[in-house]
Motif scaffolding. Structure first.
Motif, short mmCIF file in Angstrom:
data_model
loop_
_atom_site.label_atom_id
_atom_site.label_comp_id
_atom_site.label_asym_id
_atom_site.label_seq_id
_atom_site.Cartn_x
_atom_site.Cartn_y
_atom_site.Cartn_z
N ARG A 57 0.85 -1.18 0.00
CA ARG A 57 0.00 0.00 0.00
C ARG A 57 0.89 1.24 0.00
O ARG A 57 2.00 1.20 0.50
CB ARG A 57 -0.85 -0.02 1.28
N ALA A 58 0.40 2.29 -0.58
CA ALA A 58 1.19 3.51 -0.61
C ALA A 58 0.34 4.72 -0.25
O ALA A 58 -0.85 4.78 -0.58
CB ALA A 58 1.83 3.72 -1.97
N ILE A 59 0.96 5.64 0.44
CA ILE A 59 0.32 6.91 0.76
C ILE A 59 1.18 8.01 0.16
O ILE A 59 2.36 8.10 0.45
CB ILE A 59 0.18 7.09 2.28
N TRP A 60 0.57 8.79 -0.69
CA TRP A 60 1.30 9.86 -1.37
C TRP A 60 1.03 11.16 -0.63
O TRP A 60 -0.11 11.59 -0.53
CB TRP A 60 0.84 9.92 -2.84
N LEU A 61 2.10 11.75 -0.12
CA LEU A 61 1.98 13.01 0.61
C LEU A 61 2.47 14.15 -0.26
O LEU A 61 3.45 14.03 -0.98
CB LEU A 61 2.84 13.00 1.87
#
Lengths: 278, 309
Positions: free
Chosen positions: A228-232
């Motif tokens: 999973r990835a969270i793009w900030l």
């Protein structure tokens, strides 16, 4: 993702509406950074109030046991700040972090002393990570093996080559017992043969950990290592989803930024944001 | 919604959960009782829990202090000898200046040893004051890397002081035995460790206080230099308070200064073969414990903030 399986999966980290504001000396503000020089006699009171920098503006997410989450974003997007907040090392201006156990940053450098021998540093580093002396004795042989330092373990660490030192630091760091691991950027780990071994060791270690956060500005790393990835971006979550799709969008956006195609990049950013909210 | 059984926190938490990922999981969270196992991260624990955490930290504090007190003088030509040489030089200078030039020795028996005990023990405390003040700054890397009760930083300064106290005390004892009129070893010397222990409690409390003050107000470091100087002159390091201070208020102030009591009692025990009065013991114990307690709570109060960049 996440919500679908939430019923049978245990949440490990819950982050709720994190805001971080730094007040900095006005003349040393850099875009999106909350650092200040901290030298000289620049006065806090006498030279005005300084500027406010928002490192995070309302970040929320939940992670689950067994999840590996990549946090991607450019320099100054708030990734490292987020990581420190999850680790409980810094206090948010507002918002909360909840976790099933104390998360730990992977890294042991701060506790080591170059004057001491490798062996003494192994002990010191492990104690700093919260291991008991008995536990240190137990993990010691393993650390010696992983680091492949050999007899040099008796020499002061300042005599080590940078590769040797990196290997030892890595070997100590992965001995952490924490179930929630936070990793900042790709680990610098010496020569190529060791790289393979360290990656193997890291994978093995990560599989034992409950939850792994990996912070990087390289989209590809996230694709390879995370589910999973969270793009900030600018302290906000742009996109939170499966690693491959999210990282792809991020990379395409970052490529456009690098090419100077800012209008395209902005459009992509807006697109990603709106896709996240539907 | 109940987050954990102990959750008494913000009413805004519902709104807070609306995020890209949070939205979907919000409903399940409301019903999922298993969330009860989560706990707040980065929040100051209760004093009791804090103390337990600090106790678990003791192995690291000890290992780190031992390593640092040994490596502190590495690279210098005389190395660890400075642990002894520095107080030795200080003592010699004060004995010279105040003994010969200013004659503050009036009415003091065994004046050289009087000054030596004064300077050596005073330095133990002033080192802790200074060390505590810089402990948060010099521990910034540790703070940014590990989650641990931050009081461990000023505490390891005090521990380092204790570790380096061995050679320092040995020198002090050797000096007062060698320098004429030689101090006599009596059973009262057994009381000296007790005085030292009380001084250590005092030092710990003081270093916790200076640690927080310097963290919040960096300018305090400069003020601390002045405070230490006042403390130096106000503790009777090189003169006798009975002889020089006649103003009753000033006398009262100085005599209730715990550091003065430490020096006074140590000299009684080591030099003058006197058992310190019970009132001195009680006063010193009370002051030391009080300062330790105040310092501990005072430091703990800001626990969440020390990681602020």
């Amino acid at each position: 993702m996440g919500g679908r399986d939430a019923a049978r999966r245990q949440p490990s980290v819950v982050v709720r509406d994190l805001h971080v504001r730094y007040r900095t000396d006005a003349d040393v503000v850099r875009h999106g950074r909350g650092r200040h020089g901290g030298h000289g006699h620049e006065s806090r009171w006498l030279s005005g109030r300084g500027a406010v920098v928002e490192a995070l503006r309302g970040v929320s997410f939940t992670t689950y046991e067994g999840e590996s989450v990549g946090i991607i974003g450019q320099n100054g997007s708030g990734k490292s700040t987020l990581l420190r907040l999850v680790a409980g090392l810094e206090r948010p201006t507002s918002g909360e972090v909840w976790a099933s156990s104390q998360p730990a940053l992977l890294g042991v450098n701060a506790a080591l002393q170059p004057e001491l021998s490798g062996a003494q540093n192994v002990r010191l580093g492990c104690l700093a990570m919260g291991l008991t002396p008995a536990e240190v004795d137990r993990v010691l042989p393993d650390i010696l093996e992983v680091s492949a330092i050999g007899q040099a373990i008796r020499l002061p660490m300042k005599t080590y080559s940078s590769g040797m030192a990196a290997r030892l630091r890595f070997a100590i760091a992965v001995a952490t017992r924490s179930r929630i691991l936070l990793i900042d950027e790709a680990l610098a780990t010496g020569d190529a043969t060791f790289k393979e071994r360290s990656e193997e060791r890291l994978r093995e270690r990560l599989s034992r950990a409950g939850t792994v956060f990996l912070v990087t500005h390289v989209g590809k790393v996230v694709e390879q290592q995370c589910a999973r990835a969270i793009w900030l971006h600018d302290g906000e979550v742009v996109l939170d989803g499966p690693a491959y799709e999210t990282a792809q969008k991020y990379r395409w956006w970052a490529w456009n930024v690098a090419q100077g195609k800012h209008s395209v990049a902005d459009a992509l950013l807006g697109e990603a944001r709106s896709s996240a909210s539907t | 919604m109940s987050f954990t059984p102990s959750d008494t926190s913000s009413p805004s938490s519902d709104a807070a959960l609306e995020g890209p990922a949070g939205e979907t999981s919000l409903d399940s969270m409301r019903t999922d009782e298993s969330l009860g196992h989560l706990r707040r991260i980065g929040q100051r624990p209760s004093l009791g829990v804090y103390t337990v955490q600090l106790w678990h930290r003791r192995h690291y504090i000890w290992a780190d202090s031992k390593a640092r007190s040994r490596s502190g003088h590495r690279g210098m030509f005389l190395g660890s000898a400075w642990l002894v040489l520095k107080p030795l030089l200080d003592g010699a200078i004060y004995a010279l200046i105040f003994g010969f030039l200013f004659n503050t020795n009036r009415g003091i028996a065994n004046f050289p040893s009087y000054v030596i005990i004064g300077t050596f023990l005073f330095h133990a405390t002033s080192n802790c004051l200074n060390g505590g003040a810089s402990s948060i700054t010099s521990g910034a890397n540790m703070i940014r890397a590990f989650a641990f009760p931050r009081a461990a930083l000023p505490l390891s300064v005090v521990t380092r002081g204790v570790v380096s106290m061995g050679p320092m005390l040995a020198t002090m004892i050797a000096l007062i035995l060698i320098i004429p009129p030689h101090a006599q070893v009596t059973w009262r010397w057994l009381l000296f460790p007790l005085v030292l222990m009380l001084q250590m409690l005092l030092n710990t409390g003081l270093s916790l206080i200076t640690a927080r003050l310097t963290f919040q107000v960096p300018d305090f470091r400069l003020i601390l230099g002045v405070i230490i100087r006042i403390l130096f002159y106000g503790s009777g390091v090189f003169y006798s308070i009975d002889r020089f201070v006649h103003h009753p208020w000033l006398q009262f102030l100085m005599e209730s200064n715990p550091l003065f009591i430490v020096l006074d009692m140590s000299r009684d025990v080591l030099l003058y073969d006197r058992t310190p009065a019970l009132s001195s013991w009680l006063l010193l114990t009370e002051r030391s414990l009080l300062i330790l307690l105040i310092g501990y709570v005072f430091f703990w109060w800001k626990e969440e903030d020390y990681g602020r960049p």
